[in-house]
Design a protein around this motif. Sequence first.
Motif, PDB file in Angstrom:
ATOM      1  N   GLY A   1       0.864  -1.168   0.000  1.00 14.73           N
ATOM      2  CA  GLY A   1       0.000   0.000   0.000  1.00 14.73           C
ATOM      3  C   GLY A   1       0.904   1.221   0.000  1.00 14.73           C
ATOM      4  O   GLY A   1       1.377   1.678  -1.034  1.00 14.73           O
ATOM      5  N   GLY A   2       1.182   1.733   1.195  1.00 12.56           N
ATOM      6  CA  GLY A   2       2.145   2.823   1.307  1.00 12.56           C
ATOM      7  C   GLY A   2       3.577   2.339   1.299  1.00 12.56           C
ATOM      8  O   GLY A   2       4.498   3.122   1.072  1.00 12.56           O
ATOM      9  N   GLY A   3       3.767   1.059   1.591  1.00 11.89           N
ATOM     10  CA  GLY A   3       5.092   0.472   1.465  1.00 11.89           C
ATOM     11  C   GLY A   3       5.842   0.204   2.747  1.00 11.89           C
ATOM     12  O   GLY A   3       7.000  -0.205   2.707  1.00 11.89           O
ATOM     13  N   GLY A   4       5.216   0.384   3.922  1.00 11.00           N
ATOM     14  CA  GLY A   4       5.926   0.135   5.171  1.00 11.00           C
ATOM     15  C   GLY A   4       6.312  -1.319   5.351  1.00 11.00           C
ATOM     16  O   GLY A   4       7.463  -1.630   5.674  1.00 11.00           O
ATOM     17  N   LEU A   5       5.356  -2.224   5.152  1.00 10.14           N
ATOM     18  CA  LEU A   5       5.640  -3.656   5.263  1.00 10.14           C
ATOM     19  C   LEU A   5       6.689  -4.061   4.238  1.00 10.14           C
ATOM     20  O   LEU A   5       7.677  -4.733   4.565  1.00 10.14           O
ATOM     21  CB  LEU A   5       4.362  -4.461   5.066  1.00 10.14           C
TER      22      LEU A   5
ATOM     23  N   ALA B   1       3.893   3.656  -9.850  1.00 10.54           N
ATOM     24  CA  ALA B   1       3.948   5.038 -10.327  1.00 10.54           C
ATOM     25  C   ALA B   1       5.246   5.711  -9.887  1.00 10.54           C
ATOM     26  O   ALA B   1       5.848   6.479 -10.651  1.00 10.54           O
ATOM     27  CB  ALA B   1       2.745   5.818  -9.803  1.00 10.54           C
ATOM     28  N   ALA B   2       5.691   5.435  -8.671  1.00 12.54           N
ATOM     29  CA  ALA B   2       6.940   6.015  -8.182  1.00 12.54           C
ATOM     30  C   ALA B   2       8.133   5.504  -8.982  1.00 12.54           C
ATOM     31  O   ALA B   2       9.063   6.259  -9.294  1.00 12.54           O
ATOM     32  CB  ALA B   2       7.115   5.698  -6.701  1.00 12.54           C
ATOM     33  N   LEU B   3       8.108   4.222  -9.309  1.00 16.36           N
ATOM     34  CA  LEU B   3       9.199   3.673 -10.121  1.00 16.36           C
ATOM     35  C   LEU B   3       9.230   4.310 -11.505  1.00 16.36           C
ATOM     36  O   LEU B   3      10.305   4.618 -12.031  1.00 16.36           O
ATOM     37  CB  LEU B   3       9.042   2.155 -10.242  1.00 16.36           C
TER      38      LEU B   3
ATOM     39  N   PRO C   1       8.492   9.426  -5.414  1.00 15.09           N
ATOM     40  CA  PRO C   1       7.121   9.217  -4.954  1.00 15.09           C
ATOM     41  C   PRO C   1       6.195  10.280  -5.541  1.00 15.09           C
ATOM     42  O   PRO C   1       6.512  11.472  -5.527  1.00 15.09           O
ATOM     43  CB  PRO C   1       7.228   9.369  -3.432  1.00 15.09           C
ATOM     44  N   VAL C   2       5.080   9.846  -6.090  1.00 15.53           N
ATOM     45  CA  VAL C   2       4.100  10.764  -6.673  1.00 15.53           C
ATOM     46  C   VAL C   2       2.709  10.369  -6.196  1.00 15.53           C
ATOM     47  O   VAL C   2       2.465   9.227  -5.805  1.00 15.53           O
ATOM     48  CB  VAL C   2       4.144  10.740  -8.221  1.00 15.53           C
ATOM     49  N   ASP C   3       1.793  11.321  -6.240  1.00 16.51           N
ATOM     50  CA  ASP C   3       0.415  11.039  -5.855  1.00 16.51           C
ATOM     51  C   ASP C   3      -0.317  10.335  -6.990  1.00 16.51           C
ATOM     52  O   ASP C   3      -0.156  10.688  -8.161  1.00 16.51           O
ATOM     53  CB  ASP C   3      -0.318  12.338  -5.517  1.00 16.51           C
TER      54      ASP C   3
ATOM     55  N   SER D   1       6.123   5.458   0.213  1.00 22.81           N
ATOM     56  CA  SER D   1       7.230   6.064   0.953  1.00 22.81           C
ATOM     57  C   SER D   1       8.517   6.057   0.137  1.00 22.81           C
ATOM     58  O   SER D   1       8.710   5.229  -0.764  1.00 22.81           O
ATOM     59  CB  SER D   1       7.461   5.308   2.265  1.00 22.81           C
ATOM     60  N   ALA D   2       9.417   6.982   0.479  1.00 21.40           N
ATOM     61  CA  ALA D   2      10.721   7.027  -0.184  1.00 21.40           C
ATOM     62  C   ALA D   2      11.507   5.754   0.100  1.00 21.40           C
ATOM     63  O   ALA D   2      12.244   5.262  -0.768  1.00 21.40           O
ATOM     64  CB  ALA D   2      11.505   8.254   0.282  1.00 21.40           C
TER      65      ALA D   2
END
Length: 307
Positions: A175-179, A207-209, A214-216, A233-234
Amino acid sequence: MTQQLDYALVQDAAARIAGRVRPVAVAPAGPGTWFALEHLQHTGSFKARGARNFLAAHREAGGLPAAGVTIASGGNAGLACAWAARAEGIPATVFLPETAPAVKVKRLASYGAEVRLHGSGYAEAVEACRAHAADSGALLSHAYDHPLVAAGAGTLLDEIRAALPELDAVVVSVGGGGLFAGVAAAARAHGVRVVAVEPENCRSLHAALEADRPVDVAVSSVAADALGASRVSADALAAAKDPGVTPVLVPDEAVVRARLALWEEHRLVVEHAAATAWAAVAGSPGVHGERTAVVLCGANTDPADLS
């Protein structure tokens, strides 16, 4: 409290939360494939790891204010934060989108949290949460974008490796990438490949890749309540650039089928976010290596539609 997300930080987190979270169990899923049953974790998701690590580290540093902690969440991070705050004896104020599942709102109240519904999506809840932290002096936590939170989540990897010493690959929902970022930090240290799975219409990592930052992004998915972060996240973006990581997109139809199959074939009740990881593997177990672990990350769902 700024720290770099790396394997050392994951190891510190493991020592800090030992005995405070449930060690993950693994179960056979098919040829060459195992489930990591993290949906059995306290509060019903892996988020408990990061929340305990975040608050325990701040207590060690003398940084838990009387105003308590506040967080914006799609639900699972809020549950974990409220649970961890109760254990630390401090109040928690949790901001959720107005679209948050009722089952998660009810459980938050059971942990003693003050629940505030704001906006139609996670991003709007975040802004309200930040304003509350500035006004109240509460410690601002984050659902995924903090090294201590991600490192806590990353403790999963070594627990899985303890059960499966010859682990080749681990499959996680993003999702946001924490895990993902935390698991990837540990996996990289052991040469374990990571498959990072997103729903097609919650593709903040992809999308960030593509943008190299990172983009919305707009989000719309059956798994959006947990995987609907509009920006990754970065740390997650940096992890995704490693050659040992394979990003994957799956359609909502596959997520729904995977969740139903987990119930019908394995009697596992999980939320759509957890089924997202299985959707990338179902039908072709073992394709990512001789030993692949699929993380079932959460179970905060209404099982009524599984019958």
